[in-house]
Design a protein around this motif. Structure first.
Motif, PDB file in Angstrom:
ATOM      1  N   UNK A 103       0.824  -1.201   0.000  1.00 66.45           N
ATOM      2  CA  UNK A 103       0.000   0.000   0.000  1.00 66.45           C
ATOM      3  C   UNK A 103       0.861   1.255   0.000  1.00 66.45           C
ATOM      4  N   UNK A 104       1.933   1.231   0.786  1.00 63.51           N
ATOM      5  CA  UNK A 104       2.790   2.416   0.894  1.00 63.51           C
ATOM      6  C   UNK A 104       3.462   2.752  -0.435  1.00 63.51           C
ATOM      7  N   UNK A 105       3.999   1.737  -1.116  1.00 65.64           N
ATOM      8  CA  UNK A 105       4.748   2.015  -2.350  1.00 65.64           C
ATOM      9  C   UNK A 105       3.829   2.272  -3.541  1.00 65.64           C
ATOM     10  N   UNK A 106       2.552   1.872  -3.434  1.00 66.74           N
ATOM     11  CA  UNK A 106       1.608   2.106  -4.533  1.00 66.74           C
ATOM     12  C   UNK A 106       0.649   3.262  -4.240  1.00 66.74           C
ATOM     13  N   UNK A 107       0.890   3.969  -3.147  1.00 67.11           N
ATOM     14  CA  UNK A 107       0.005   5.053  -2.718  1.00 67.11           C
ATOM     15  C   UNK A 107      -0.231   6.080  -3.821  1.00 67.11           C
TER      16      UNK A 107
END
Length: 340
Positions: free
Chosen positions: A198-202
């Motif tokens: 989730x963090x890297x695709x935010x």
């Protein structure tokens, strides 16, 4: 899923005599106690490395499976480089460690995240509402914290760290020396994978949602234009039908007025029955939805039926009643003109 790590213990057999032999046995016992232990630093290091490698394999697979979303590779590298899987709070569950070939151990996996990563992942989870994966059952949870709290193995997430229950066994083997088997690590690893994903695709979620909103805005405008067009087409046709209705009613009255009193008396019952039949027939015919008509049967205004709301649907029923009314009345005029 249990994974097994093999730690080979190489034992060198030395022949000593007297005090030297006792000392060697004493040293060997100490070494054995160090490895034959739930808290062995060597064992824990191997387990922690194993957990990290399992995470790296899973996050790589996860990002490949969701490659339609761009991943921030610089952030991913920063996360992967800094993530550490630590095993703390270790307890030995085996009552008598000297009478078994297997030690049952229990502890906690503690994963520390870079500062702010969890908050970024939480925001990404909300942005990714349209991207819920059924295999992860995310769609039943409104927030990332709710999702993590709902895992089969309870997880603690706060202050940029995650904790979860972890179990492992130290097993004596005849050939390899010792082996380690793990259990209960999947929930923790999967949670870390979700947080990282989730963090890297935010930013990709934000970009997609922005595009979706823009597309929705354009579609709303286009739909409003089509609804307006549909209403105008209906109103024009309604005016035509009402004008025709006024004319046929006037023509029917004129035709009736040409009859003598005797002729009117003779036709009165038939005329009354016809009025009732016209009304009932037209009410039934008017109920047929526009979508049940073939394209050739639809009037021009009905070709926009996909844009009708409930009020427009009712307006169509009223208009079709008027159309039927006009047709039946014209037929009656022809009949009356030829009845005598």
């Amino acid at each position: 899923m249990n994974k097994t790590l093999i730690i080979s213990m190489l034992a060198t057999t030395l022949l000593f005599s007297g005090c030297d032999k006792f000392k060697t046995k004493k040293d060997d016992t100490a070494t054995t106690a160090s490895e034959w232990s739930c808290t062995s630093e060597s064992n824990l290091k191997d387990l922690q490395n194993f957990l990290k490698q399992e995470y790296l394999k899973k996050i790589d697979k996860r990002l490949r499976e969701t490659s339609y979303y761009h991943s921030d590779q610089a952030l991913l590298k920063k996360i992967n480089d800094s993530l550490k899987f630590e095993i703390k709070g270790i307890r030995t569950l085996t009552p008598d460690t000297n009478k078994t070939n297997e030690l049952e151990c229990e502890g906690q996996i503690v994963v520390n995240f870079p500062k702010g990563l969890l908050k970024r992942a939480e925001n990404a989870y909300l942005e990714a509402e349209v991207e819920r994966e059924c295999d992860e059952c995310e769609s039943s949870y409104s927030t990332l914290m709710d999702y993590l709290d709902g895992r089969e193995v309870p997880l603690t997430v706060q202050d940029d760290y995650l904790k979860g229950k972890f179990g492992f066994n130290v097993i004596k083997t005849d050939k390899e020396g010792y082996s380690l088997s793990t259990r209960q690590q999947d929930d923790v690893i999967n949670a870390v994978v979700i947080i990282t994903q989730k963090a890297v695709q935010y930013e990709a979620y934000v970009k997609e949602n922005s595009s979706i909103k823009e597309e929705q805005t354009q579609n709303t405008l286009k739909n409003a234009e089509q609804v307006e067009l549909a209403q105008k087409a209906m109103d024009i046709r309604k005016k035509e039908l009402n004008e025709e209705k006024s004319k046929v009613v006037e023509r029917l009255n004129q035709t009736w007025d040409r009859f003598s009193d005797e002729q009117k008396a003779e036709l009165q019952q038939d005329q009354s029955e016809w009025f009732e039949k016209r009304d009932i027939d037209c009410k039934v015919i008017a109920q047929k939805p526009a979508y049940n008509l073939s394209d050739s049967e639809r009037e021009t205004y009905q070709k926009q039926y996909n844009y009708w709301d409930d009020a427009m649907q009712q307006q169509n029923v009223d208009m079709q009643y008027t159309k039927c009314f006009n047709q039946r009345t014209n037929e009656r005029i022809v009949y009356l003109n030829n009845v005598f």
